[in-house]
Design a protein around this motif. Structure first.
Motif, PDB file in Angstrom:
ATOM      1  N   ASN A 386      35.059  37.396  36.460  1.00 18.89           N
ATOM      2  CA  ASN A 386      34.864  37.008  37.867  1.00 18.89           C
ATOM      3  C   ASN A 386      33.443  36.526  38.095  1.00 18.89           C
ATOM      4  OD1 ASN A 386      37.396  37.542  38.734  1.00 18.89           O
ATOM      5  ND2 ASN A 386      36.920  39.464  39.786  1.00 18.89           N
ATOM      6  N   LYS A 389      33.159  33.178  36.847  1.00 22.89           N
ATOM      7  CA  LYS A 389      33.981  32.247  37.633  1.00 22.89           C
ATOM      8  C   LYS A 389      33.354  31.935  38.988  1.00 22.89           C
ATOM      9  CE  LYS A 389      38.299  33.681  38.174  1.00 22.89           C
ATOM     10  NZ  LYS A 389      39.770  33.859  38.056  1.00 22.89           N
ATOM     11  N   TYR A 390      32.762  32.961  39.613  1.00 26.69           N
ATOM     12  CA  TYR A 390      32.273  32.745  40.982  1.00 26.69           C
ATOM     13  C   TYR A 390      30.748  32.590  41.030  1.00 26.69           C
ATOM     14  CZ  TYR A 390      37.056  34.013  41.739  1.00 26.69           C
ATOM     15  OH  TYR A 390      38.422  34.031  41.666  1.00 26.69           O
ATOM     16  N   ASP A 414      25.784  39.286  39.391  1.00 29.60           N
ATOM     17  CA  ASP A 414      25.649  37.818  39.244  1.00 29.60           C
ATOM     18  C   ASP A 414      24.856  37.272  40.409  1.00 29.60           C
ATOM     19  OD1 ASP A 414      27.383  36.766  41.481  1.00 29.60           O
ATOM     20  OD2 ASP A 414      28.884  37.988  40.430  1.00 29.60           O
ATOM     21  N   ILE A 419      30.206  37.293  48.333  1.00 32.08           N
ATOM     22  CA  ILE A 419      31.448  37.509  49.095  1.00 32.08           C
ATOM     23  C   ILE A 419      31.076  37.770  50.552  1.00 32.08           C
ATOM     24  CG2 ILE A 419      33.505  38.978  49.311  1.00 32.08           C
ATOM     25  CD1 ILE A 419      32.854  39.735  46.265  1.00 32.08           C
ATOM     26  N   TYR A 432      44.549  39.043  46.983  1.00 23.52           N
ATOM     27  CA  TYR A 432      43.531  38.643  47.957  1.00 23.52           C
ATOM     28  C   TYR A 432      42.456  37.787  47.296  1.00 23.52           C
ATOM     29  CZ  TYR A 432      40.626  38.595  52.038  1.00 23.52           C
ATOM     30  OH  TYR A 432      39.904  38.162  53.120  1.00 23.52           O
ATOM     31  N   ARG A 433      42.258  36.606  47.905  1.00 25.40           N
ATOM     32  CA  ARG A 433      41.202  35.711  47.407  1.00 25.40           C
ATOM     33  C   ARG A 433      40.379  35.254  48.586  1.00 25.40           C
ATOM     34  NH1 ARG A 433      45.786  32.930  44.013  1.00 25.40           N
ATOM     35  NH2 ARG A 433      46.521  32.780  46.150  1.00 25.40           N
ATOM     36  N   VAL A 434      39.065  35.161  48.383  1.00 22.64           N
ATOM     37  CA  VAL A 434      38.217  34.765  49.506  1.00 22.64           C
ATOM     38  C   VAL A 434      38.481  33.308  49.853  1.00 22.64           C
ATOM     39  CG1 VAL A 434      35.844  34.454  50.289  1.00 22.64           C
ATOM     40  CG2 VAL A 434      36.464  36.464  48.931  1.00 22.64           C
ATOM     41  N   SER A 439      39.713  29.405  44.416  1.00 22.34           N
ATOM     42  CA  SER A 439      40.076  30.405  43.439  1.00 22.34           C
ATOM     43  C   SER A 439      41.275  29.948  42.614  1.00 22.34           C
ATOM     44  CB  SER A 439      40.403  31.714  44.133  1.00 22.34           C
ATOM     45  OG  SER A 439      40.757  32.661  43.194  1.00 22.34           O
ATOM     46  N   GLY A 444      42.674  31.483  39.492  1.00 19.11           N
ATOM     47  CA  GLY A 444      42.750  32.875  39.968  1.00 19.11           C
ATOM     48  C   GLY A 444      44.012  33.166  40.772  1.00 19.11           C
ATOM     49  N   THR A 445      44.509  34.386  40.588  1.00 23.05           N
ATOM     50  CA  THR A 445      45.709  34.795  41.323  1.00 23.05           C
ATOM     51  C   THR A 445      45.364  35.846  42.368  1.00 23.05           C
ATOM     52  OG1 THR A 445      46.672  34.726  39.124  1.00 23.05           O
ATOM     53  CG2 THR A 445      48.128  35.400  40.900  1.00 23.05           C
ATOM     54  N   GLY A 446      44.213  36.487  42.209  1.00 23.13           N
ATOM     55  CA  GLY A 446      43.838  37.557  43.135  1.00 23.13           C
ATOM     56  C   GLY A 446      44.364  38.914  42.708  1.00 23.13           C
ATOM     57  N   LEU A 447      44.681  39.047  41.416  1.00 20.14           N
ATOM     58  CA  LEU A 447      45.193  40.340  40.940  1.00 20.14           C
ATOM     59  C   LEU A 447      44.154  41.106  40.126  1.00 20.14           C
ATOM     60  CD1 LEU A 447      48.809  39.366  39.811  1.00 20.14           C
ATOM     61  CD2 LEU A 447      48.141  40.649  41.835  1.00 20.14           C
ATOM     62  N   GLY A 448      43.162  40.339  39.592  1.00 21.90           N
ATOM     63  CA  GLY A 448      42.176  40.935  38.682  1.00 21.90           C
ATOM     64  C   GLY A 448      41.517  42.188  39.230  1.00 21.90           C
ATOM     65  N   LEU A 449      40.991  42.110  40.461  1.00 19.03           N
ATOM     66  CA  LEU A 449      40.257  43.259  41.010  1.00 19.03           C
ATOM     67  C   LEU A 449      41.181  44.427  41.359  1.00 19.03           C
ATOM     68  CD1 LEU A 449      37.430  41.750  43.249  1.00 19.03           C
ATOM     69  CD2 LEU A 449      37.231  42.853  41.020  1.00 19.03           C
ATOM     70  N   SER A 473      26.660  38.986  43.689  1.00 20.57           N
ATOM     71  CA  SER A 473      27.423  40.228  43.879  1.00 20.57           C
ATOM     72  C   SER A 473      27.092  41.223  42.771  1.00 20.57           C
ATOM     73  CB  SER A 473      28.924  39.963  43.814  1.00 20.57           C
ATOM     74  OG  SER A 473      29.254  38.818  44.544  1.00 20.57           O
TER      75      SER A 473
HETATM   76  N1  LIG Z   1      31.707  38.117  41.329  1.00 17.80           N
HETATM   77  C1  LIG Z   1      32.301  37.580  42.391  1.00 17.80           C
HETATM   78  N2  LIG Z   1      31.614  36.759  43.202  1.00 17.80           N
HETATM   79  C2  LIG Z   1      32.195  36.204  44.290  1.00 17.80           C
HETATM   80  N3  LIG Z   1      33.490  36.408  44.654  1.00 17.80           N
HETATM   81  C3  LIG Z   1      34.204  37.215  43.859  1.00 17.80           C
HETATM   82  C4  LIG Z   1      33.656  37.836  42.703  1.00 17.80           C
HETATM   83  N4  LIG Z   1      34.637  38.589  42.147  1.00 17.80           N
HETATM   84  C5  LIG Z   1      35.715  38.437  42.908  1.00 17.80           C
HETATM   85  N5  LIG Z   1      35.471  37.617  43.946  1.00 17.80           N
HETATM   86  C6  LIG Z   1      36.412  37.243  45.037  1.00 17.80           C
HETATM   87  O1  LIG Z   1      37.420  38.220  45.071  1.00 17.80           O
HETATM   88  C7  LIG Z   1      38.696  37.611  44.908  1.00 17.80           C
HETATM   89  C8  LIG Z   1      39.585  38.532  44.133  1.00 17.80           C
HETATM   90  O2  LIG Z   1      39.197  38.636  42.807  1.00 17.80           O
HETATM   91  P1  LIG Z   1      40.284  38.893  41.692  1.00 17.80           P
HETATM   92  O3  LIG Z   1      39.602  39.038  40.414  1.00 17.80           O
HETATM   93  O4  LIG Z   1      41.119  39.989  42.173  1.00 17.80           O
HETATM   94  O5  LIG Z   1      41.151  37.593  41.764  1.00 17.80           O
HETATM   95  P2  LIG Z   1      40.941  36.186  41.076  1.00 17.80           P
HETATM   96  O6  LIG Z   1      39.718  36.203  40.272  1.00 17.80           O
HETATM   97  O7  LIG Z   1      41.013  35.203  42.184  1.00 17.80           O
HETATM   98  O8  LIG Z   1      42.243  36.037  40.208  1.00 17.80           O
HETATM   99  P3  LIG Z   1      42.595  36.777  38.840  1.00 17.80           P
HETATM  100  O9  LIG Z   1      41.460  37.701  38.523  1.00 17.80           O
HETATM  101  O10 LIG Z   1      43.832  37.512  39.172  1.00 17.80           O
HETATM  102  O11 LIG Z   1      42.795  35.743  37.851  1.00 17.80           O
HETATM  103  C9  LIG Z   1      38.432  36.335  44.205  1.00 17.80           C
HETATM  104  O12 LIG Z   1      39.414  35.380  44.494  1.00 17.80           O
HETATM  105  C10 LIG Z   1      37.085  35.931  44.767  1.00 17.80           C
HETATM  106  O13 LIG Z   1      37.271  35.231  45.973  1.00 17.80           O
END
Ligand SMILES: Nc1ncnc2c1ncn2[C@@H]1O[C@H](COP(=O)(O)OP(=O)(O)OP(=O)(O)O)[C@@H](O)[C@H]1O
Ligand SMILES: [Mg+2]
Length: 489
Positions: A386, A389-390, A414, A419, A432-434, A439, A444-449, A473
């Motif tokens: 993440n 990615k972000y 990072d 956020i 949930y994705r911001v 994303s 991204g699917t919003g499942l990772g966290l 963050s």
């Molecule tokens: N380090 C970060 N900096 C900024 N935003 C973040 C960060 N980590 C997570 N987010 C926000 O939180 C949301 C949820 O994160 P999560 O990892 O659950 O989903 P994802 O990364 O979108 O998809 P996935 O991990 O399932 O492939 C992200 O879509 C992003 O908007």
């Protein structure tokens, strides 16, 4: 929310609790009345009888002393006159019976010469008693008609012993009537009290059982799938607590149900996106046979990428569902968290390098904990992925590991997009994705966290986030070193 109120519910037939209460009321009332009835009628009849006995026996005894010498001297006429005038005075009938039980004189002249088998007469003649008294409700022994009578037998004594019996027969219709009136009144009062008691019992039991009936109906409706039913939390004590617990349970079930259906619809939506793009890509290849080979390869590579994405989503979903059903078992062993962090950095450095980012590790050596290596690797991996990615190109990502007392702390920092405050409480929620568009673009699917949070909780730890929009963050994971496994509800 649906409130079940009395007016809306169909009326249940009287249930057993109500009947039992009514029956208990009636039993208590009935029993006390029976006791009262027996005591009262006993007292009243006793009182009336006693008075009567006293009067009649006195009159009979007095007359017996007058009659005895006349009977002995066989002065029939004057004896008859005496009996008739005494009978007229007292409103009764007098008979003189000889020692054989034969009627010798009768002021009504009806029973002359007959033998009277009255127990009172026998008591005196053969039982040796001076007097005997009795009440006959319907006339008997030939001394009266169908009217109730009181008979008093008094011994006639002469100078040489018993001469016979003087029998006094008095009408006691009035006395029996007044006794009956008392009994009638008592019965009426009993009926009235019983009626009031039944009404009171019905009202009382209704008040008592209404909340239970309401609850029964609510649970039935819930059983049929209506989770919006709530019951009024009225009354006091146990029933109120029961209603409160029911409402709480309904609330929980409704939330669970909503989040389940939300989950299913989100999941289907997420699966549909890669499928749709795959379909477009494949149709392009299919309907353009003369497509240049390199473009076709490009299309097929995209399809391959979408398949990877689908596979990732499906495995994430499977993982979450196993965790939900508590089927995911951790296999805790003594493991090096140091090695896990270092390996994650090594794996993700090439990805970061593509974005000209730097991944720095500040890893304390020799941090070992009891935990499931695969799951904890997934935690550190998801957070670092993440962060990469972000964070825009050229950013810096720092993974830190340190042991603090009985816990190990991993932070992933990072200097990326950060956020927004409003989204912070929800970023651990599923799907949930911001920034949804951005994303999804990055896959991204919003499942990772949400997976991170559940894994960490399952390992007995905690995960928190601090973030500043546009600044970056910090995700912090705290794990117990002795790795007590905790079930997540
Ligand atoms: N380090 C970060 N900096 C900024 N935003 C973040 C960060 N980590 C997570 N987010 C926000 O939180 C949301 C949820 O994160 P999560 O990892 O659950 O989903 P994802 O990364 O979108 O998809 P996935 O991990 O399932 O492939 C992200 O879509 C992003 O908007
Ligand atoms: Mg992620």
């Amino acid at each position: 929310m649906v409130i079940i109120s009395r007016t809306r519910t169909e009326r249940l037939p009287l249930d057993s609790i109500r009947w039992r209460i009514v029956l208990a009321f009636l039993l208590v009332i009935g029993f006390s009345f029976a006791v009262m009835y027996l005591l009262l009628t006993g007292y009243v009849s006793n009182y009336l009888y006693q008075q009567r006995i006293r009067q009649d026996s006195l009159s009979a005894e007095r007359l017996a002393t007058t009659v005895a010498p006349l009977f002995q001297s066989a002065a029939s006429d004057s004896l008859n006159d005496t009996l008739i005038s005494a009978g007229g005075e007292l409103g009764g009938r007098f008979l003189v019976i000889d020692p054989d039980g034969k009627v010798q004189f009768d002021s009504f002249s009806r029973a002359l010469g007959t033998r009277l088998q009255l127990p009172e007469v026998l008591d005196v003649l053969t039982g040796g008693e001076a007097g005997s008294y009795g009440i006959h409700l319907s006339g008997s022994g030939g001394v009266s008609g169908e009217e109730p009578v009181a008979v008093y037998a008094s011994r006639l004594v002469g100078p040489r012993g018993s001469l016979g019996v003087l029998l006094y027969v008095a009408q006691v219709g009035e006395m029996v009537e007044s006794l009956n009136a008392v009994i009638f009144r008592l019965t009426m009062v009993f009926a009235l009290v019983a009626l009031v008691a039944v009404i009171a019992a019905l009202v009382f039991s209704g008040v008592l059982t209404r909340p239970v009936n309401t609850l029964t109906q609510a649970t039935r409706r819930m059983g049929k799938g209506d989770l919006t039913v709530r019951v009024p939390e009225k009354g006091s004590g146990e029933l109120k607590n029961l209603a409160r617990s029911y409402n709480w349970m309904a609330e929980q079930l409704e939330t669970l149900d909503q989040s389940r259906s939300q989950f299913v619809s989100n999941a289907s939506h997420e699966l549909r996106t890669p499928l749709a793009s795959m379909k477009v890509l494949l149709e392009n290849v299919l309907y353009q046979p003369d497509m240049p080979a390199e473009i076709r390869t490009e299309f097929l590579t995209d399809v391959d990428g979408e398949i990877d994405r689908l596979a990732n989503i499906v495995s994430d979903l499977l993982l979450l569902s196993r965790m939900d059903n508590q089927k995911l078992e951790l296999h805790p062993v003594t493991m090096s968290l140091t090695a896990t962090c270092e390996e994650t950095i090594r794996l993700l450095t090439p990805v970061a390098e593509k974005k000209h980012q730097t991944v720095t590790g500040r890893i304390q050596q020799g941090v070992t904990i009891t935990g499931d290596p695969d799951r904890l690797k997934q935690v550190v991996y998801n957070l670092t992925e993440n962060a990469i990615k972000y964070t825009p190109e050229g950013g810096v990502i720092t993974v830190t590991l340190a042991r603090r007392g009985r816990t190990a702390v991993v932070t992933v920092r990072d200097n990326g997009i950060g956020i927004p405050k409003a989204d912070l409480p929800r970023i651990f929620d599923r799907f949930y994705r911001v920034d949804k568009a951005r994303s999804r673009e990055s896959g991204g699917t919003g499942l990772g966290l949400s997976i991170v949070r559940q894994m960490v909780q399952l390992s007995g730890g905690q995960v928190t986030v601090e973030s500043e929009e546009g600044q970056g963050s910090v995700f912090t994971v705290t794990l117990p070193v002795d790795g007590k496994e905790k079930r997540v509800s």
